[in-house]
Design a protein around this motif. Structure first.
Motif, PDB file in Angstrom:
ATOM      1  N   VAL A  94       0.847  -1.206   0.000  1.00 56.53           N
ATOM      2  CA  VAL A  94       0.000   0.000   0.000  1.00 56.53           C
ATOM      3  C   VAL A  94       0.877   1.249   0.000  1.00 56.53           C
ATOM      4  N   LEU A  95       1.885   1.278   0.857  1.00 55.37           N
ATOM      5  CA  LEU A  95       2.785   2.426   0.921  1.00 55.37           C
ATOM      6  C   LEU A  95       3.565   2.601  -0.380  1.00 55.37           C
ATOM      7  N   ASP A  96       4.022   1.488  -0.970  1.00 53.58           N
ATOM      8  CA  ASP A  96       4.730   1.560  -2.246  1.00 53.58           C
ATOM      9  C   ASP A  96       3.813   2.056  -3.359  1.00 53.58           C
ATOM     10  N   ALA A  97       2.548   1.647  -3.324  1.00 53.81           N
ATOM     11  CA  ALA A  97       1.586   2.107  -4.328  1.00 53.81           C
ATOM     12  C   ALA A  97       1.352   3.612  -4.185  1.00 53.81           C
ATOM     13  N   ILE A  98       1.208   4.073  -2.950  1.00 55.63           N
ATOM     14  CA  ILE A  98       1.010   5.508  -2.710  1.00 55.63           C
ATOM     15  C   ILE A  98       2.239   6.293  -3.182  1.00 55.63           C
ATOM     16  N   ALA A  99       3.426   5.782  -2.878  1.00 55.57           N
ATOM     17  CA  ALA A  99       4.663   6.450  -3.301  1.00 55.57           C
ATOM     18  C   ALA A  99       4.749   6.509  -4.828  1.00 55.57           C
ATOM     19  N   LEU A 101       2.256   6.516  -6.926  1.00 56.06           N
ATOM     20  CA  LEU A 101       1.247   7.471  -7.394  1.00 56.06           C
ATOM     21  C   LEU A 101       1.718   8.917  -7.195  1.00 56.06           C
ATOM     22  N   ILE A 102       2.339   9.190  -6.069  1.00 56.61           N
ATOM     23  CA  ILE A 102       2.878  10.532  -5.815  1.00 56.61           C
ATOM     24  C   ILE A 102       3.994  10.836  -6.814  1.00 56.61           C
ATOM     25  N   PHE A 157       2.655   1.503  -9.888  1.00 54.39           N
ATOM     26  CA  PHE A 157       1.462   1.631  -9.059  1.00 54.39           C
ATOM     27  C   PHE A 157       0.519   0.464  -9.341  1.00 54.39           C
ATOM     28  N   CYS A 161      -0.610  -2.463  -6.738  1.00 52.86           N
ATOM     29  CA  CYS A 161      -2.028  -2.713  -6.460  1.00 52.86           C
ATOM     30  C   CYS A 161      -2.395  -4.159  -6.746  1.00 52.86           C
TER      31      CYS A 161
END
Length: 166
Positions: A94-99, A101-102, A157, A161
């Protein structure tokens, strides 16, 4: 066995990013040779390569930008996992996906702004001091490279996911 369109597109984009990284590599090798030639010339015949600092400055920015998308595809960026050592694999994904996306959002923003900046620098006719090379020429590949970095981050991302769901 059918290969998804997503996988095919990812393969072609990754290949293009690899070619860009290869070009960036050769630009860096050329810069190194230019610097060595200039240093040897200054120390032996009191004459260096005119504008060597200018060329190294412009080419370094281009070379690094060319390598970034491939680095993202290969997950080659530095990760600081000190704060997530305790986390579950699901939370890490989840954190890697958010990173990712950012990173994609910031990359697209930088691509847009370097594109706008390129045209502004061109309008002002800014050039280097010694060689009188138009500075905007070095900006030409930058929006493409940063847009590809954003695309690579979006692919990662999606990968994060899909890992999270499985």
């Amino acid at each position: 066995m059918s290969v998804s369109i997503f996988s095919q597109v990812r393969k072609y984009v990754e290949g293009f990013c690899a070619v860009l990284a290869g070009v960036g590599f050769f630009l860096l090798i050329g810069e190194a040779l230019l610097s060595v030639t200039s240093i040897i010339g200054r120390n032996t015949i009191d004459y260096g390569v005119p504008g060597d600092y200018e060329l190294v400055q412009l080419l370094t920015a281009v070379a690094i930008a060319m390598c970034l998308p491939y680095c993202e595809f290969k997950r080659g960026h530095v990760f600081v996992d000190f704060f997530t050592l305790w986390a579950s694999d699901r939370l890490k994904h989840v954190l890697d996906a958010i990173a990712a996306l950012i990173l994609a959002a910031v990359s697209f923003l930088i691509a847009w702004r370097t594109y706008v900046g390129m045209w502004e620098i061109r309008a002002y006719a800014e050039s280097t001091m010694v060689l009188n090379v138009p500075v905007w020429w070095a900006y030409i590949p930058l929006p493409i490279c940063f847009a590809l970095l954003g695309v690579a981050a979006l692919f990662n991302f999606h990968l994060e996911c899909s890992k999270r769901d499985s």
